[in-house]
Structure formats: structure tokens, C-alpha cells
Design an enzyme around this catalytic site. Structure first.
Site, short mmCIF file in Angstrom:
data_model
loop_
_atom_site.label_atom_id
_atom_site.label_comp_id
_atom_site.label_asym_id
_atom_site.label_seq_id
_atom_site.Cartn_x
_atom_site.Cartn_y
_atom_site.Cartn_z
N GLU A 61 -1.91 -1.16 1.19
CA GLU A 61 -2.73 -1.27 2.40
C GLU A 61 -1.89 -1.85 3.55
OE1 GLU A 61 -3.67 -2.29 -0.64
OE2 GLU A 61 -5.29 -0.89 -1.05
N TRP A 110 3.59 -16.89 -7.49
CA TRP A 110 4.18 -15.58 -7.76
C TRP A 110 5.69 -15.55 -7.54
CZ3 TRP A 110 0.34 -13.10 -9.88
CH2 TRP A 110 -0.95 -13.17 -9.35
N GLU A 145 5.78 -7.30 -2.39
CA GLU A 145 6.54 -7.03 -1.15
C GLU A 145 5.69 -6.20 -0.17
OE1 GLU A 145 10.73 -6.56 -1.23
OE2 GLU A 145 10.96 -7.78 -3.03
N PRO A 174 -1.05 -19.68 -3.00
CA PRO A 174 -2.36 -19.31 -3.55
C PRO A 174 -3.31 -18.74 -2.48
CG PRO A 174 -1.64 -21.41 -4.45
CD PRO A 174 -0.63 -21.03 -3.42
C1 LIG Z 1 4.61 -9.70 -10.34
C2 LIG Z 1 4.62 -10.24 -8.95
C3 LIG Z 1 5.78 -10.77 -8.44
C4 LIG Z 1 5.80 -11.31 -7.16
N1 LIG Z 1 6.95 -11.89 -6.69
C5 LIG Z 1 6.91 -12.57 -5.51
C6 LIG Z 1 8.05 -13.32 -5.08
O1 LIG Z 1 9.11 -13.35 -5.73
N2 LIG Z 1 7.95 -14.04 -3.94
C7 LIG Z 1 6.81 -14.06 -3.18
O2 LIG Z 1 6.80 -14.72 -2.16
N3 LIG Z 1 5.72 -13.34 -3.55
C8 LIG Z 1 5.75 -12.61 -4.70
N4 LIG Z 1 4.64 -11.91 -5.11
C9 LIG Z 1 3.42 -11.97 -4.31
C10 LIG Z 1 3.07 -10.66 -3.65
O3 LIG Z 1 3.93 -10.39 -2.59
C11 LIG Z 1 1.58 -10.73 -3.24
O4 LIG Z 1 0.83 -10.64 -4.45
C12 LIG Z 1 1.18 -9.66 -2.27
O5 LIG Z 1 1.77 -9.87 -1.03
C13 LIG Z 1 -0.33 -9.56 -2.09
O6 LIG Z 1 -0.91 -10.80 -1.87
P1 LIG Z 1 -2.18 -11.29 -2.74
O7 LIG Z 1 -1.84 -11.05 -4.16
O8 LIG Z 1 -2.53 -12.64 -2.32
O9 LIG Z 1 -3.34 -10.26 -2.35
P2 LIG Z 1 -4.31 -10.37 -1.07
O10 LIG Z 1 -3.49 -10.54 0.16
O11 LIG Z 1 -5.37 -11.37 -1.36
O12 LIG Z 1 -4.94 -8.92 -1.05
C14 LIG Z 1 -6.06 -8.54 -1.84
C15 LIG Z 1 -6.45 -7.11 -1.45
O13 LIG Z 1 -6.85 -7.09 -0.08
C16 LIG Z 1 -6.06 -6.14 0.63
N5 LIG Z 1 -5.82 -6.61 2.00
C17 LIG Z 1 -5.34 -7.82 2.39
N6 LIG Z 1 -5.24 -7.85 3.72
C18 LIG Z 1 -5.65 -6.64 4.18
C19 LIG Z 1 -5.78 -6.05 5.49
N7 LIG Z 1 -5.43 -6.71 6.59
N8 LIG Z 1 -6.25 -4.78 5.57
C20 LIG Z 1 -6.58 -4.09 4.45
N9 LIG Z 1 -6.48 -4.59 3.20
C21 LIG Z 1 -6.02 -5.85 3.09
C22 LIG Z 1 -4.76 -6.05 -0.14
O14 LIG Z 1 -4.05 -4.85 0.14
C23 LIG Z 1 -5.28 -6.13 -1.57
O15 LIG Z 1 -5.74 -4.86 -1.96
C24 LIG Z 1 4.62 -11.31 -6.38
C25 LIG Z 1 3.45 -10.75 -6.90
C26 LIG Z 1 3.43 -10.22 -8.16
C27 LIG Z 1 2.15 -9.66 -8.71
#
Ligand SMILES: Cc1cc2nc3c(=O)[nH]c(=O)nc-3n(C[C@H](O)[C@H](O)[C@H](O)COP(=O)(O)OP(=O)(O)OC[C@H]3O[C@@H](n4cnc5c(N)ncnc54)[C@H](O)[C@@H]3O)c2cc1C
Length: 383
Positions: A369, A155, A365, A127
Site C-alpha cells: 500500500e 522488528w 521496507e 510498536p
Molecule cells: C520480518 C520483518 C522484518 C522487519 N525488519 C525490520 C528492520 O530490520 N528494521 C525496521 O525498522 N523495521 C523492520 N520491519 C518492520 C516493517 O518495516 C513494518 O512491519 C512495515 O513498515 C509495516 O509497518 P506495521 O507492521 O506497523 O504495519 P502498519 O503500518 O500498522 O500497517 C497495517 C496495514 O495498514 C496499511 N496502511 C498503513 N498506512 C496506510 C496508508 N497511509 N494508506 C493505506 N494503507 C495503509 C498497511 O499497508 C498495512 O496493510 C520488519 C518487519 C517484518 C515483518
């Protein structure tokens, strides 16, 4: 435009026929009901598509990465949900167990995974740890010969159906937050005491692919289930994710191609102002841009895959392929909806689903960004 071998053509055709006959008729219904069809796992396993990168000794097909991506693209053209299941399974858990697992772990898991008896999943995100995955807080504490895992993973694709989930947890808990070292990768099976499946996400797209939260309540994991070295799990995850991005790139190419094919056919059918809408240059230009981007995305993806198989450092190339292909999927599905007009906005045609499915390829994955950060970091690394 790719120069395919005889074997590659055969596997591409096998995947195309299977996708059209066994998946396409049901995709819209599965999407509507947010339904995961369990028999798909066995059927994909019977074709060898769940052990594509595994050697024959584990009942794998042992094909090269480009061949795997060709099959994946075909599945994605009809069902992006089935494609992500195939991509995660092949690129992450099976590849990680093959590369970092002990002989006993390979014996136990890889054959059943290749045959589709066990589906694999990958649990890194939490989370509060998404793009900043190294901030994960799930803890793994030694308890005699076992490890006790406590925490929440979010996720997790196929987390409620998988038979093995490669799970990253902090093995070095001396500080609240440490670097990439100090995180282990564990082979978690759902029968372990303390394993719980939590909320299933209600998603915009990819609705036939279950995405769930997992909680571990002092879950007892035998030390035999630790993958490789105790503090190296995050390194393994990052190394595997880099190549895993090629699977998502191929999935995105498949979605984009499906949008192009649907829009091309529709533009030849639909008449306005007394002519087929494909006679309008505005429509022709959209189709031309879509076709060009699809070809470029596929080329970038296959070039990275071939370089990976030659043993080159492909971190930047994989990020480029994933970035460009996912943005191509979004571009092409957006254009396709536009070409369909109002009919693109309803469920009578597949482009509405393609549009919803495309978006996530820019998120998981590694977001677009994050891909740009990886790509630009490598530009400076060469100076
Ligand atoms: C349908 C689905 C399936 C998934 N399956 C898996 C899975 O099987 N296993 C698993 O481990 N994960 C899984 N994920 C998780 C997925 O890898 C993450 O959602 C993803 O890495 C982004 O993390 P977050 O959603 O917490 O977004 P955040 O990291 O909170 O990002 C929010 C926004 O901020 C931007 N941001 C964050 N950091 C920076 C930075 N340093 N510079 C510029 N912009 C930035 C991001 O690009 C995004 O636009 C899944 C997600 C989805 C939606």
C-alpha cells in the site's frame, strides 16, 4: 534476458555455487528450528558479499547495484532468510555509514562489516510507528558529550546478532510529534550500557532470520556515534530505504524464480490421468504466467538499479520494482503450491517454505500500500 558482463556472470555463478553448496542443504532445517547460522556471516564476508557496494579501500567489492542484486537473487533462490540478512546489511547500515558517516566512523565500521566480522542492522520501526515511521517516539537527549537514548524498537532484523545498529531516535523533543527533521541516526553497538534485546518474533516465514525487539534504557551513546547531522537521521533513512527496496525486490525475484523452477521440474515428474501434468494446458498457462512475471520483475528491478547508478531520481522506480517483485513472489509461490497439489502443502518440498517466505516481501521496507502511495504521488508530482 539481462545483458550481463563477464564480471557479472562470474559473481552470479559464485553466488549460485555458494548458495547451492553452503546454504541449500540446511535451509529447511534452519527454517524448521528458526535457527540463525552465525558462520554464514563470515562465509558471506569472505566472498565479499557483505561489502558489495563498498569501495575496495574498505575491503568492499565495489560492484555496481545490478551486480549486487544478481548475487542477492541467487542467495534468495535457496534461502530468503540469508538473503534478507545480506540485503539489510548491504543496502542500509553499510551504505548509510559510507554515505553519511565521518572518516572515523567509516574506518571503525566499514572494513569489519565488509569482511563479515560485524553484521549491520537498521532500527526504525517501533510498536506504534510502522508505515507512519516518522511517528517514532524513541528519544535521544543530550547528556554532556553523550546522548541518552530511551525507547523501544520493533522488528529489528538481526537485532540480536548485529555489531552495529543504525538507530533512528528523536533528537528534537520539544514537541510530541514533529516532522522528518528532528530525528537523528545513531550507530548503536550492543556493548552500550542500557542496550537490551527483547522478544524474538515467532514468524510465519523467514524463520532463519532473527527479528527482535530492542529496548534502550537511557542507553549512553557517545556523540562520536551520531551519523551526520543531529536532525537528519530520518531523511537519511528514507533516502537509503528507497534504494534498499531494490534489495527486497531482488530477494522477491529469487523466491519467485525458485518457485518457478520447482514447479517446472515437478510438472515434468508428476503424472496424472496417464500423462505428465505439464501436458495440461492449465498447468502450462500457470508456468507461462510465472515465467513472464519473474522476467518482468527482474527487468524492472535492474532498470531501477541502473538508473540509480546513473544518479537519477529513482524513488518511484524503486517502489515499482519492490511492489511488482513482491507481488510476483506471492503470485508465483501460490501457483507453485497449486501445481504441487497436496505435496505443495507439506514440508517434503520447498514450495511450502517459499510460500511462507514470500509474504513478508509485501510488508517490510514499506508495504505494498505504501509503495502504491509513493508511485502515485510521483505521477502527480510530474503535472
Ligand atoms: C520480518 C520483518 C522484518 C522487519 N525488519 C525490520 C528492520 O530490520 N528494521 C525496521 O525498522 N523495521 C523492520 N520491519 C518492520 C516493517 O518495516 C513494518 O512491519 C512495515 O513498515 C509495516 O509497518 P506495521 O507492521 O506497523 O504495519 P502498519 O503500518 O500498522 O500497517 C497495517 C496495514 O495498514 C496499511 N496502511 C498503513 N498506512 C496506510 C496508508 N497511509 N494508506 C493505506 N494503507 C495503509 C498497511 O499497508 C498495512 O496493510 C520488519 C518487519 C517484518 C515483518
Amino acid at each position: 534476458m539481462l545483458d550481463l558482463t563477464e564480471e557479472q556472470r562470474e559473481i552470479q555463478k559464485l553466488a549460485r555455487d555458494f548458495a547451492r553448496q553452503e546454504i541449500a542443504p540446511y535451509s529447511a532445517d534452519w527454517d524448521e528450528r528458526s535457527y540463525f547460522e552465525p558462520s554464514l556471516v563470515k562465509k558471506l564476508g569472505d566472498l565479499g558479499f557483505l561489502g558489495m557496494l563498498l569501495p575496495e579501500e574498505y575491503d568492499g567489492l565495489g560492484v555496481d547495484t545490478p551486480t549486487y542484486l544478481l548475487a542477492l537473487e541467487e542467495i534468495a533462490t535457496v534461502d530468503a532468510s540469508a538473503a534478507v540478512m545480506m540485503s539489510v546489511h548491504n543496502s542500509l547500515p553499510t551504505s548509510m555509514i559510507l554515505r553519511y558517516g565521518s572518516d572515523a566512523q567509516r574506518e571503525r565500521f566499514l572494513g569489519p562489516m565488509a569482511r563479515g566480522e560485524i553484521l549491520g542492522a537498521f532500527a526504525l520501526s517501533e510498536p506504534e510507528a510502522g508505515s507512519d515511521a516518522v511517528a517514532l517516539t524513541t528519544q535521544a537527549v543530550r547528556a554532556g558529550d553523550d546522548w541518552l537514548l530511551t525507547g523501544t524498537k520493533s522488528w529489528v532484523t538481526n537485532g540480536n546478532t548485529a555489531g552495529v545498529i543504525v538507530t533512528m531516535a528523536r533528537t528534537d523533543t520539544r514537541q510530541e510529534r514533529r516532522g522528518a527533521r528532528g530525528i537523528g541516526a545513531f550507530l548503536v553497538t550492543p556493548d552500550l550500557p542500557g542496550f537490551h534485546v527483547g522478544k524474538k518474533e515467532e514468524k510465519m516465514g523467514l524463520r532463519a532470520s532473527p527479528t527482535v525487539e530492542l529496548t534502550f534504557d537511557a542507553m549512553r551513546v557517545p556523540s562520536a556515534n551520531l551519523l551526520g547531522e543531529p536532525g537528519m537521521g530520518f531523511v537519511y533513512a528514507m533516502q537509503s530505504l528507497s534504494a534498499g527496496r531494490l534489495g527486497i525486490a531482488a530477494q522477491a525475484v529469487g523466491i519467485a524464480r525458485a518457485a518457478l523452477e520447482a514447479a517446472t521440474a515437478y510438472a515434468a515428474e508428476r503424472r496424472q490421468f496417464g500423462v505428465q501434468i505439464r501436458d495440461f494446458q492449465a498447468i502450462q498457462f500457470k508456468l507461462a504466467d510465472m515465467a513472464t512475471k519473474v522476467a518482468a520483475a527482474r527487468s524492472l528491478t535492474h532498470a531501477a538499479a541502473a538508473a540509480k547508478d546513473r544518479g537519477e531520481n529513482v524513488v518511484q522506480a524503486c517502489s515499482m520494482a519492490k511492489l511488482f517483485s513482491s507481488e510476483t513472489a506471492m503470485f508465483c509461490t501460490n501457483q507453485a503450491v497449486q501445481i504441487f497439489g497436496g505435496y505443495g502443502y507439506v514440508k517434503d518440498y520447498p514450495v511450502e517454505r517459499l510460500f511462507r517466505d514470500a509474504k513478508v516481501t509485501e510488508i517490510y521496507e514499506g508495504t505494498s500500500e505504501i509503495q502504491r502511495i509513493v508511485i502515485s504521488r510521483h505521477l502527480y508530482a510530474r503535472d
